[in-house]
Enzyme design. Structure first.
Site, PDB file in Angstrom:
ATOM      1  N   TYR A 165     -10.330 -50.541  -0.534  1.00  0.00           N
ATOM      2  CA  TYR A 165      -9.410 -51.816  -0.853  1.00  0.00           C
ATOM      3  C   TYR A 165      -8.474 -51.421  -1.976  1.00  0.00           C
ATOM      4  O   TYR A 165      -7.161 -51.264  -1.904  1.00  0.00           O
ATOM      5  CB  TYR A 165     -10.192 -52.759  -1.263  1.00  0.00           C
ATOM      6  CG  TYR A 165      -9.255 -53.951  -1.505  1.00  0.00           C
ATOM      7  CD1 TYR A 165      -8.761 -54.383  -2.797  1.00  0.00           C
ATOM      8  CD2 TYR A 165      -8.664 -54.861  -0.458  1.00  0.00           C
ATOM      9  CE1 TYR A 165      -8.028 -55.487  -2.879  1.00  0.00           C
ATOM     10  CE2 TYR A 165      -7.834 -55.914  -0.735  1.00  0.00           C
ATOM     11  CZ  TYR A 165      -7.450 -56.232  -1.778  1.00  0.00           C
ATOM     12  OH  TYR A 165      -6.634 -57.291  -1.943  1.00  0.00           O
ATOM     13  N   LYS A 200      -2.844 -52.888   3.895  1.00  0.00           N
ATOM     14  CA  LYS A 200      -2.708 -51.403   4.047  1.00  0.00           C
ATOM     15  C   LYS A 200      -1.497 -50.733   4.503  1.00  0.00           C
ATOM     16  O   LYS A 200      -1.170 -49.742   4.451  1.00  0.00           O
ATOM     17  CB  LYS A 200      -3.956 -50.937   5.052  1.00  0.00           C
ATOM     18  CG  LYS A 200      -5.305 -50.821   4.198  1.00  0.00           C
ATOM     19  CD  LYS A 200      -5.312 -50.135   2.966  1.00  0.00           C
ATOM     20  CE  LYS A 200      -6.630 -50.431   2.187  1.00  0.00           C
ATOM     21  NZ  LYS A 200      -6.493 -50.217   0.680  1.00  0.00           N
ATOM     22  N   TYR A 246      -9.584 -64.181  -0.210  1.00  0.00           N
ATOM     23  CA  TYR A 246      -9.595 -64.184   1.155  1.00  0.00           C
ATOM     24  C   TYR A 246     -10.916 -65.058   1.644  1.00  0.00           C
ATOM     25  O   TYR A 246     -11.925 -65.012   1.209  1.00  0.00           O
ATOM     26  CB  TYR A 246     -10.196 -62.733   1.497  1.00  0.00           C
ATOM     27  CG  TYR A 246      -9.027 -61.660   1.404  1.00  0.00           C
ATOM     28  CD1 TYR A 246      -8.914 -61.204   0.066  1.00  0.00           C
ATOM     29  CD2 TYR A 246      -8.326 -61.250   2.305  1.00  0.00           C
ATOM     30  CE1 TYR A 246      -8.126 -60.054  -0.300  1.00  0.00           C
ATOM     31  CE2 TYR A 246      -7.062 -60.116   1.893  1.00  0.00           C
ATOM     32  CZ  TYR A 246      -7.200 -59.648   0.498  1.00  0.00           C
ATOM     33  OH  TYR A 246      -6.425 -58.644   0.402  1.00  0.00           O
ATOM     34  N   HIS A 256      -4.355 -56.255 -10.864  1.00  0.00           N
ATOM     35  CA  HIS A 256      -5.649 -56.975 -10.449  1.00  0.00           C
ATOM     36  C   HIS A 256      -6.940 -56.146 -10.579  1.00  0.00           C
ATOM     37  O   HIS A 256      -6.920 -55.100  -9.889  1.00  0.00           O
ATOM     38  CB  HIS A 256      -5.548 -57.670  -9.274  1.00  0.00           C
ATOM     39  CG  HIS A 256      -4.476 -58.662  -8.910  1.00  0.00           C
ATOM     40  ND1 HIS A 256      -4.445 -59.280  -7.707  1.00  0.00           N
ATOM     41  CD2 HIS A 256      -3.681 -59.116  -9.924  1.00  0.00           C
ATOM     42  CE1 HIS A 256      -3.594 -60.426  -8.030  1.00  0.00           C
ATOM     43  NE2 HIS A 256      -3.009 -60.053  -8.974  1.00  0.00           N
ATOM     44  N   PRO A 288      -2.569 -57.324   8.618  1.00  0.00           N
ATOM     45  CA  PRO A 288      -2.264 -57.307   7.156  1.00  0.00           C
ATOM     46  C   PRO A 288      -3.404 -57.535   6.233  1.00  0.00           C
ATOM     47  O   PRO A 288      -3.481 -57.579   5.083  1.00  0.00           O
ATOM     48  CB  PRO A 288      -1.161 -58.339   7.209  1.00  0.00           C
ATOM     49  CG  PRO A 288      -1.814 -59.216   8.397  1.00  0.00           C
ATOM     50  CD  PRO A 288      -2.028 -58.411   9.655  1.00  0.00           C
TER      51      PRO A 288
HETATM   52  C1  PHB Z   1       0.410 -60.753   0.682  1.00  0.00           C
HETATM   53  O1  PHB Z   1       0.583 -61.031  -0.473  1.00  0.00           O
HETATM   54  O2  PHB Z   1       1.342 -61.038   1.397  1.00  0.00           O
HETATM   55  C2  PHB Z   1      -0.804 -60.091   1.149  1.00  0.00           C
HETATM   56  C3  PHB Z   1      -1.874 -59.626   0.251  1.00  0.00           C
HETATM   57  C4  PHB Z   1      -2.948 -59.277   0.551  1.00  0.00           C
HETATM   58  C5  PHB Z   1      -3.164 -59.243   1.884  1.00  0.00           C
HETATM   59  C6  PHB Z   1      -2.197 -59.246   2.951  1.00  0.00           C
HETATM   60  C7  PHB Z   1      -1.137 -59.944   2.687  1.00  0.00           C
HETATM   61  O3  PHB Z   1      -4.403 -58.501   2.491  1.00  0.00           O
END
Ligand code: PHB
Ligand code: APR
Length: 389
Positions: free
Chosen positions: A384, A296, A200, A72, A292
């Site tokens: 990130y 990280k 997000y 990505h 989450p």
């Molecule tokens: C996930 O795909 O489970 C996932 C992806 C990004 C995040 C948290 C969880 O920041």
């Protein structure tokens, strides 16, 4: 039994450390409480920083990751109905790679099997002894028998609920914790992801996240009160709430379907200092927990293992213990940076029960700065996609 390095815990951290040390000719024994199928059944985030990919390649477990992992270049943030892109390549010249933690763990198991690694599953009553001496040992039970493992070093890779962290005396440990007043309800569905890259969402109804595992396996989350239980949420109720939290054109692209996994996870930030005590070295979730939000958890486990494996290899190669002596210092410097990023993104993207109008305006202002300032996006990208080790 005797080995160079006893590794408590056969999750990603423990398996990766064993793999790196064995490749350097250092013997290990991994002690894991659960069965292998249980370890492999865990559903966890799989957004790998660029540095994590490099460490996995160096460990000889990068082939499937490079074949099946999804690179990505961007991630997206939305604030109510506004969506904007964070171009990671422009920001820091690095990608992230989506590749489930389960796959990372499977690849590590396969590689460890090929190396003839000693991984004991379903061990119990693990206890660490003589950590401040030069001959520590581990006692445990396996196959109904009491066992003793002599070693030179012990890596505590046994997660947040393991025995390693509590083996550091309470008057030596400093623990820092923040518990968030909400959880994440996560759903896995055999549907194509809504969009090719992660989104997000900050919405007045609460946080949501659109992610994926592969082109036919989507992963979605919505923020829920800590009092909610999984049985409170039917699939229909989940999908209806998820669609309300994304901008309309994103919601229109979400394909719903039956959940094949549904769970609620609490969110906390936690760090234990020090990360080493005598011959014991804590790694991964045994030492720290991140919410989450910033993806990280696995990446910090890998960076700890990078530092510890490098230090142990230097110790065994030419007796140089300098890196080993500073392992905790090196690991914690990066842990705290990732901890701050994960806390900041969690604070930015979620609706807090006691949030005031002013707090909401601060979130909107920060999101607006990310949307309009290349410098703000650069700083976001650098953490990130992964700070340098
Ligand atoms: C996930 O795909 O489970 C996932 C992806 C990004 C995040 C948290 C969880 O920041
Ligand atoms: N004895 C032996 N094994 C133990 C013990 C014990 N007393 N206690 C826990 N374990 C095992 C667990 O069964 C688990 O398999 O230690 C392992 C720890 O693995 P993780 O919890 O996955 O932690 P870690 O390897 O540090 O990986 C961190 O995993 O949980 C996710 O979000 C986290 O992505 C992050 C990653």
């Amino acid at each position: 039994m005797k080995t160079d390095v006893a590794i408590i815990g056969g999750g990603p951290a423990g398996l990766l450390l064993s793999q790196l040390l064995m490749r350097a000719g250092i013997s290990t024994v991994v002690l894991e409480r659960q069965t292998r199928p249980h370890v492999l059944s865990r559903i966890r985030a799989g957004v790998l920083e660029a540095g994590t990919v490099e460490v996995l390649k160096a460990a000889g477990v990068g082939d499937r990751l490079l074949r099946e992992g999804i690179p990505h270049d961007n991630c997206y943030l939305s604030s109510d109905d506004t969506l904007f892109r964070i171009n990671l390549i422009e920001g820091c010249g690095k990608q992230v790679t989506v590749y489930g933690q389960t796959e990372v763990t499977q690849d590590l198991y396969d590689a460890q099997d090929a190396m003839g690694a000693t991984i004991l599953h379903e061990v119990s009553d693990v206890a660490l002894h003589d950590l401040t001496g030069d001959a520590p040992f581990v006692t445990f039970r396996h196959d109904g028998e009491a066992k003793r493992l002599e070693c030179r070093y012990i890596a505590g890779c046994d997660g947040f609920h393991g025995v390693s962290r509590p083996s550091i005396p309470a008057d030596v440990r400093k623990e820092f914790e923040k518990v968030y007043p909400f959880g994440w309800l996560g759903v896995l569905s055999r549907t194509p992801p809504a969009t090719p890259e992660l989104i997000y969402a900050n919405h007045e109804r609460g946080f949501a996240l659109a992610s994926m595992r592969n082109p036919m396996l989507s992963r979605y989350y919505i923020q829920v009160p800590l009092t909610d239980r999984v049985e409170d949420w039917s699939d229909d109720a989940f999908w209806a709430e998820l669609l309300r939290r994304f901008p309309p054109d994103v919601a229109a692209s979400i394909q719903t379907g039956p959940s094949i996994e549904k769970s609620i996870a609490p969110l906390r930030s936690f760090v234990c200092e020090p990360m080493q005590w005598g011959r014991l070295f804590l790694c991964g979730d045994a030492a720290h927990i991140v919410p989450p939000t910033g993806a990280k958890g696995l990446n910090l486990a890998v960076s700890d293992i990078f530092y510890l494996s490098r230090a142990l290899i230097a110790q065994y190669a030419d007796g140089n213990g300098d890196l080993l002596a500073r392992y905790g210092q090196d690991a914690l410097a990066r842990v705290w940076q990732a901890m701050r990023f994960s806390w900041q993104l969690t604070t930015l993207m979620h609706r807090f029960p006691d949030q005031t109008g002013f707090d909401r305006r601060m979130q909107v202002a920060e999101l607006s700065q990310l949307a309009t300032s290349p410098d703000a996006r650069r700083l976001f990208s650098q953490v990130y996609a992964g700070l340098p080790y």
